[in-house]
Design a protein around this motif. Structure first.
Motif, PDB file in Angstrom:
ATOM      1  N   ASN A  35      44.642  47.949  36.281  1.00 41.21           N
ATOM      2  CA  ASN A  35      44.408  47.268  37.553  1.00 41.21           C
ATOM      3  C   ASN A  35      44.861  45.817  37.464  1.00 41.21           C
ATOM      4  O   ASN A  35      45.168  45.313  36.371  1.00 41.21           O
ATOM      5  N   ALA A  36      44.910  45.181  38.629  1.00 39.52           N
ATOM      6  CA  ALA A  36      45.120  43.729  38.698  1.00 39.52           C
ATOM      7  C   ALA A  36      43.752  43.090  38.874  1.00 39.52           C
ATOM      8  O   ALA A  36      42.921  43.614  39.607  1.00 39.52           O
ATOM      9  N   ALA A  37      43.508  41.999  38.189  1.00 44.04           N
ATOM     10  CA  ALA A  37      42.183  41.382  38.271  1.00 44.04           C
ATOM     11  C   ALA A  37      42.293  39.874  38.195  1.00 44.04           C
ATOM     12  O   ALA A  37      43.252  39.321  37.649  1.00 44.04           O
ATOM     13  N   GLY A  38      41.281  39.226  38.739  1.00 46.98           N
ATOM     14  CA  GLY A  38      41.195  37.772  38.633  1.00 46.98           C
ATOM     15  C   GLY A  38      40.502  37.413  37.328  1.00 46.98           C
ATOM     16  O   GLY A  38      39.499  38.021  36.967  1.00 46.98           O
ATOM     17  N   GLY A  39      41.026  36.433  36.628  1.00 47.21           N
ATOM     18  CA  GLY A  39      40.404  36.004  35.373  1.00 47.21           C
ATOM     19  C   GLY A  39      39.247  35.059  35.662  1.00 47.21           C
ATOM     20  O   GLY A  39      39.390  34.112  36.439  1.00 47.21           O
ATOM     21  N   THR A 114      38.521  40.723  50.674  1.00 52.38           N
ATOM     22  CA  THR A 114      38.615  39.277  50.459  1.00 52.38           C
ATOM     23  C   THR A 114      38.603  38.992  48.966  1.00 52.38           C
ATOM     24  O   THR A 114      37.908  39.674  48.200  1.00 52.38           O
ATOM     25  N   PHE A 115      39.354  37.991  48.544  1.00 55.93           N
ATOM     26  CA  PHE A 115      39.159  37.458  47.205  1.00 55.93           C
ATOM     27  C   PHE A 115      37.830  36.712  47.215  1.00 55.93           C
ATOM     28  O   PHE A 115      37.241  36.477  48.278  1.00 55.93           O
ATOM     29  N   GLU A 116      37.351  36.303  46.052  1.00 51.66           N
ATOM     30  CA  GLU A 116      36.021  35.733  45.968  1.00 51.66           C
ATOM     31  C   GLU A 116      36.008  34.269  46.410  1.00 51.66           C
ATOM     32  O   GLU A 116      37.008  33.557  46.287  1.00 51.66           O
ATOM     33  N   THR A 117      34.840  33.838  46.888  1.00 52.57           N
ATOM     34  CA  THR A 117      34.652  32.414  47.155  1.00 52.57           C
ATOM     35  C   THR A 117      34.480  31.694  45.812  1.00 52.57           C
ATOM     36  O   THR A 117      34.236  32.335  44.779  1.00 52.57           O
ATOM     37  N   VAL A 132      37.524  39.994  37.417  1.00 55.18           N
ATOM     38  CA  VAL A 132      36.965  40.586  38.636  1.00 55.18           C
ATOM     39  C   VAL A 132      38.070  41.291  39.414  1.00 55.18           C
ATOM     40  O   VAL A 132      39.180  40.785  39.523  1.00 55.18           O
ATOM     41  N   GLY A 133      37.724  42.471  39.945  1.00 55.32           N
ATOM     42  CA  GLY A 133      38.724  43.214  40.701  1.00 55.32           C
ATOM     43  C   GLY A 133      38.088  44.212  41.658  1.00 55.32           C
ATOM     44  O   GLY A 133      36.863  44.292  41.775  1.00 55.32           O
ATOM     45  N   MET A 134      38.962  44.946  42.342  1.00 49.13           N
ATOM     46  CA  MET A 134      38.508  45.777  43.465  1.00 49.13           C
ATOM     47  C   MET A 134      38.712  47.280  43.227  1.00 49.13           C
ATOM     48  O   MET A 134      38.841  48.038  44.182  1.00 49.13           O
ATOM     49  N   SER A 135      38.737  47.708  41.980  1.00 52.74           N
ATOM     50  CA  SER A 135      39.026  49.135  41.739  1.00 52.74           C
ATOM     51  C   SER A 135      38.374  49.617  40.443  1.00 52.74           C
ATOM     52  O   SER A 135      37.468  48.970  39.915  1.00 52.74           O
ATOM     53  N   ILE A 156      45.662  40.182  34.228  1.00 56.31           N
ATOM     54  CA  ILE A 156      45.089  38.987  34.870  1.00 56.31           C
ATOM     55  C   ILE A 156      46.176  38.370  35.753  1.00 56.31           C
ATOM     56  O   ILE A 156      47.199  37.884  35.258  1.00 56.31           O
ATOM     57  N   THR A 157      45.931  38.435  37.061  1.00 58.26           N
ATOM     58  CA  THR A 157      46.978  38.017  38.001  1.00 58.26           C
ATOM     59  C   THR A 157      46.702  36.654  38.640  1.00 58.26           C
ATOM     60  O   THR A 157      47.566  36.098  39.300  1.00 58.26           O
ATOM     61  N   ASP A 158      45.509  36.138  38.455  1.00 59.84           N
ATOM     62  CA  ASP A 158      45.162  34.837  39.040  1.00 59.84           C
ATOM     63  C   ASP A 158      43.897  34.340  38.360  1.00 59.84           C
ATOM     64  O   ASP A 158      43.214  35.107  37.680  1.00 59.84           O
ATOM     65  N   LEU A 159      43.618  33.076  38.546  1.00 60.00           N
ATOM     66  CA  LEU A 159      42.481  32.465  37.856  1.00 60.00           C
ATOM     67  C   LEU A 159      41.574  31.805  38.878  1.00 60.00           C
ATOM     68  O   LEU A 159      41.589  30.590  39.046  1.00 60.00           O
ATOM     69  N   GLU A 172      51.156  36.393  44.801  1.00 57.66           N
ATOM     70  CA  GLU A 172      51.105  35.972  43.394  1.00 57.66           C
ATOM     71  C   GLU A 172      50.477  37.063  42.531  1.00 57.66           C
ATOM     72  O   GLU A 172      50.852  37.241  41.371  1.00 57.66           O
ATOM     73  N   VAL A 173      49.543  37.818  43.102  1.00 58.73           N
ATOM     74  CA  VAL A 173      48.926  38.923  42.361  1.00 58.73           C
ATOM     75  C   VAL A 173      49.998  39.968  42.019  1.00 58.73           C
ATOM     76  O   VAL A 173      50.115  40.417  40.872  1.00 58.73           O
ATOM     77  N   LEU A 174      50.811  40.317  43.023  1.00 55.76           N
ATOM     78  CA  LEU A 174      51.870  41.314  42.804  1.00 55.76           C
ATOM     79  C   LEU A 174      52.887  40.832  41.786  1.00 55.76           C
ATOM     80  O   LEU A 174      53.316  41.577  40.898  1.00 55.76           O
TER      81      LEU A 174
HETATM   82  N1  HPA Z   1      39.479  39.056  42.702  1.00 63.17           N
HETATM   83  C1  HPA Z   1      39.354  40.340  43.027  1.00 63.17           C
HETATM   84  N2  HPA Z   1      40.314  41.228  42.893  1.00 63.17           N
HETATM   85  C2  HPA Z   1      41.485  40.803  42.393  1.00 63.17           C
HETATM   86  C3  HPA Z   1      41.674  39.464  42.033  1.00 63.17           C
HETATM   87  C4  HPA Z   1      40.624  38.556  42.206  1.00 63.17           C
HETATM   88  O1  HPA Z   1      40.727  37.345  41.915  1.00 63.17           O
HETATM   89  N3  HPA Z   1      42.957  39.372  41.565  1.00 63.17           N
HETATM   90  C5  HPA Z   1      43.486  40.619  41.644  1.00 63.17           C
HETATM   91  N4  HPA Z   1      42.599  41.480  42.155  1.00 63.17           N
END
Ligand code: HPA
Length: 195
Positions: A35-39, A114-117, A132-135, A156-159, A172-174
Protein backbone atom coordinates in the motif's frame (compact mmCIF):
# COMPACT_ATOMS: atom_id res chain seq x y z
CA UNK A 1 -4.46 -8.67 -8.06
CA UNK A 2 -3.99 -5.40 -9.83
CA UNK A 3 -5.49 -2.81 -7.50
CA UNK A 4 -8.02 -3.41 -4.73
CA UNK A 5 -11.36 -2.17 -3.42
CA UNK A 6 -11.21 0.54 -0.77
CA UNK A 7 -13.77 1.26 1.93
CA UNK A 8 -13.63 4.97 1.02
CA UNK A 9 -14.90 4.17 -2.48
CA UNK A 10 -18.22 3.18 -0.91
CA UNK A 11 -17.78 -0.58 -0.92
CA UNK A 12 -18.97 -2.46 2.13
CA UNK A 13 -16.27 -4.20 4.22
CA UNK A 14 -17.60 -7.51 2.82
CA UNK A 15 -17.08 -6.25 -0.73
CA UNK A 16 -13.58 -5.01 0.12
CA UNK A 17 -12.53 -8.47 1.33
CA UNK A 18 -14.39 -10.55 -1.26
CA UNK A 19 -11.25 -11.11 -3.40
CA UNK A 20 -9.44 -12.54 -0.37
CA UNK A 21 -12.21 -15.12 0.10
CA UNK A 22 -11.95 -16.00 -3.60
CA UNK A 23 -8.15 -16.31 -3.43
CA UNK A 24 -8.51 -18.65 -0.44
CA UNK A 25 -10.99 -20.80 -2.38
CA UNK A 26 -8.42 -20.91 -5.20
CA UNK A 27 -5.95 -22.35 -2.71
CA UNK A 28 -3.52 -19.56 -1.78
CA UNK A 29 -1.51 -20.06 1.40
CA UNK A 30 0.23 -16.69 1.63
CA UNK A 31 -1.01 -13.17 0.89
CA UNK A 32 1.44 -10.43 -0.03
CA UNK A 33 -0.02 -6.92 0.28
CA UNK A 34 1.34 -3.49 -0.49
CA UNK A 35 0.00 0.00 0.00
CA UNK A 36 0.86 3.69 -0.06
CA UNK A 37 1.03 5.26 3.37
CA UNK A 38 1.88 8.48 5.13
CA UNK A 39 4.96 8.33 7.33
CA UNK A 40 4.48 9.35 10.95
CA UNK A 41 7.78 7.97 12.22
CA UNK A 42 10.29 10.84 12.10
CA UNK A 43 13.02 8.53 10.75
CA UNK A 44 11.11 7.84 7.54
CA UNK A 45 11.64 9.52 4.18
CA UNK A 46 9.48 9.64 1.08
CA UNK A 47 10.10 6.52 -1.02
CA UNK A 48 11.09 4.34 1.94
CA UNK A 49 9.54 0.92 2.40
CA UNK A 50 8.13 -0.16 5.76
CA UNK A 51 7.41 -3.79 6.53
CA UNK A 52 4.16 -3.85 8.52
CA UNK A 53 4.61 -5.87 11.70
CA UNK A 54 1.30 -4.93 13.34
CA UNK A 55 -1.67 -2.64 12.86
CA UNK A 56 -4.11 -0.43 14.76
CA UNK A 57 -7.68 -0.43 13.49
CA UNK A 58 -10.17 1.89 15.16
CA UNK A 59 -11.95 3.56 12.28
CA UNK A 60 -12.81 1.03 9.57
CA UNK A 61 -15.40 -1.61 10.48
CA UNK A 62 -14.20 -5.14 11.12
CA UNK A 63 -15.20 -7.16 8.03
CA UNK A 64 -16.01 -10.21 10.17
CA UNK A 65 -18.94 -8.46 11.84
CA UNK A 66 -22.05 -10.51 11.05
CA UNK A 67 -22.78 -14.19 10.86
CA UNK A 68 -19.64 -16.35 11.12
CA UNK A 69 -19.17 -19.26 8.73
CA UNK A 70 -17.33 -21.84 10.87
CA UNK A 71 -15.87 -23.72 7.88
CA UNK A 72 -14.04 -20.52 6.94
CA UNK A 73 -12.73 -19.66 10.36
CA UNK A 74 -13.43 -19.22 14.06
CA UNK A 75 -15.85 -16.62 15.50
CA UNK A 76 -13.11 -14.90 17.53
CA UNK A 77 -9.84 -15.07 15.59
CA UNK A 78 -6.51 -14.57 17.32
CA UNK A 79 -4.66 -11.49 16.05
CA UNK A 80 -1.40 -11.82 17.98
CA UNK A 81 0.61 -12.30 14.78
CA UNK A 82 -1.41 -10.68 11.98
CA UNK A 83 1.74 -10.36 9.85
CA UNK A 84 3.86 -13.51 9.96
CA UNK A 85 7.17 -13.05 11.75
CA UNK A 86 8.96 -15.62 9.60
CA UNK A 87 8.01 -13.66 6.46
CA UNK A 88 9.18 -10.41 8.05
CA UNK A 89 12.51 -12.07 8.84
CA UNK A 90 12.88 -13.42 5.30
CA UNK A 91 12.09 -9.99 3.83
CA UNK A 92 14.61 -8.28 6.08
CA UNK A 93 17.31 -10.72 4.98
CA UNK A 94 16.45 -10.00 1.33
CA UNK A 95 16.68 -6.27 2.08
CA UNK A 96 20.18 -6.67 3.50
CA UNK A 97 21.33 -8.88 0.60
CA UNK A 98 19.84 -6.59 -2.05
CA UNK A 99 20.80 -3.31 -0.38
CA UNK A 100 17.19 -2.17 -0.05
CA UNK A 101 16.56 -0.09 3.07
CA UNK A 102 13.60 -1.54 4.94
CA UNK A 103 11.89 -0.13 8.01
CA UNK A 104 9.59 -2.15 10.21
CA UNK A 105 6.60 -0.72 12.03
CA UNK A 106 2.94 -0.38 12.90
CA UNK A 107 0.31 0.63 10.33
CA UNK A 108 -2.64 2.75 11.47
CA UNK A 109 -5.70 2.48 9.23
CA UNK A 110 -8.12 5.33 8.58
CA UNK A 111 -11.20 5.38 6.37
CA UNK A 112 -10.05 8.26 4.14
CA UNK A 113 -10.64 9.68 1.64
CA UNK A 114 -9.39 12.81 3.41
CA UNK A 115 -5.76 12.82 4.41
CA UNK A 116 -5.28 13.44 8.11
CA UNK A 117 -5.37 16.78 9.88
CA UNK A 118 -2.23 17.92 11.69
CA UNK A 119 -3.81 16.93 15.01
CA UNK A 120 -4.74 13.50 13.66
CA UNK A 121 -1.18 12.83 12.45
CA UNK A 122 0.05 13.80 15.93
CA UNK A 123 -2.45 11.47 17.59
CA UNK A 124 -1.55 8.58 15.28
CA UNK A 125 2.09 9.03 16.21
CA UNK A 126 1.34 9.22 19.94
CA UNK A 127 -0.62 5.95 19.94
CA UNK A 128 2.40 4.12 18.58
CA UNK A 129 1.98 3.92 14.83
CA UNK A 130 4.71 4.50 12.25
CA UNK A 131 2.59 4.92 9.12
CA UNK A 132 -1.01 5.69 8.24
CA UNK A 133 -3.10 4.59 5.29
CA UNK A 134 -6.52 3.72 3.95
CA UNK A 135 -6.35 0.01 3.12
CA UNK A 136 -4.87 -3.43 3.91
CA UNK A 137 -6.24 -4.05 7.41
CA UNK A 138 -9.62 -5.47 6.41
CA UNK A 139 -7.90 -7.84 3.96
CA UNK A 140 -5.40 -8.82 6.66
CA UNK A 141 -8.18 -9.58 9.16
CA UNK A 142 -10.02 -11.86 6.75
CA UNK A 143 -6.81 -13.61 5.69
CA UNK A 144 -6.04 -14.32 9.36
CA UNK A 145 -9.60 -15.57 9.86
CA UNK A 146 -9.18 -18.04 6.97
CA UNK A 147 -5.69 -19.18 7.95
CA UNK A 148 -3.75 -17.40 5.20
CA UNK A 149 -0.28 -16.11 6.14
CA UNK A 150 0.09 -12.37 5.57
CA UNK A 151 3.06 -10.24 4.62
CA UNK A 152 2.52 -6.52 3.95
CA UNK A 153 4.55 -3.43 3.19
CA UNK A 154 3.87 0.29 3.01
CA UNK A 155 5.56 2.61 0.58
CA UNK A 156 5.97 5.89 2.42
CA UNK A 157 4.60 8.44 -0.02
CA UNK A 158 4.39 11.55 2.16
CA UNK A 159 5.28 12.79 5.61
CA UNK A 160 2.19 14.25 7.16
CA UNK A 161 3.84 14.54 10.54
CA UNK A 162 6.12 17.32 9.26
CA UNK A 163 3.93 20.17 10.42
CA UNK A 164 5.59 22.91 8.38
CA UNK A 165 5.12 20.99 5.15
CA UNK A 166 2.09 18.80 5.40
CA UNK A 167 -0.05 19.66 2.42
CA UNK A 168 -0.47 16.29 0.72
CA UNK A 169 -1.70 15.71 -2.81
CA UNK A 170 -2.76 12.53 -4.53
CA UNK A 171 -0.22 13.32 -7.28
CA UNK A 172 2.75 13.22 -4.92
CA UNK A 173 1.46 9.98 -3.39
CA UNK A 174 1.26 8.38 -6.85
CA UNK A 175 4.66 9.69 -7.88
CA UNK A 176 6.40 8.34 -4.77
CA UNK A 177 4.62 4.99 -5.06
CA UNK A 178 5.63 4.61 -8.71
CA UNK A 179 9.23 5.56 -7.96
CA UNK A 180 9.49 2.87 -5.27
CA UNK A 181 7.93 0.18 -7.45
CA UNK A 182 11.15 -1.46 -8.73
CA UNK A 183 12.41 -1.95 -5.14
CA UNK A 184 9.08 -3.43 -4.15
CA UNK A 185 8.94 -5.72 -7.18
CA UNK A 186 12.42 -7.01 -6.38
CA UNK A 187 11.53 -7.63 -2.73
CA UNK A 188 8.35 -9.50 -3.63
CA UNK A 189 10.00 -11.53 -6.39
CA UNK A 190 12.76 -12.69 -4.04
CA UNK A 191 10.31 -13.39 -1.22
CA UNK A 192 8.07 -15.49 -3.47
CA UNK A 193 11.11 -17.63 -4.37
CA UNK A 194 11.46 -18.47 -0.67
CA UNK A 195 7.84 -19.37 0.06
N1 HPA B 1 -2.66 9.24 5.09
C1 HPA B 1 -3.52 8.28 4.76
N2 HPA B 1 -3.40 7.52 3.69
C2 HPA B 1 -2.35 7.74 2.89
C3 HPA B 1 -1.41 8.74 3.18
C4 HPA B 1 -1.58 9.52 4.33
O1 HPA B 1 -0.79 10.43 4.65
N3 HPA B 1 -0.48 8.69 2.18
C5 HPA B 1 -0.86 7.70 1.34
N4 HPA B 1 -2.00 7.13 1.76
Amino acid sequence: MSGRFHYYEGYTPQEVIFPIRVLKMLGIKTLLLSNAAGGVNEDFNVGDIMIINDHISFSTPNPLIGKNIEEWGTRFPDMSEPYKKNLVAKAKAIGVKSDIKLHEGVYFVVTGPTFETRAEYRLIKIVGADAVGMSTVQECIVANHMGIDVFAVSIITDLGIREDDNIITHEEVLEAANAAEPKLAHLFTELIKEL
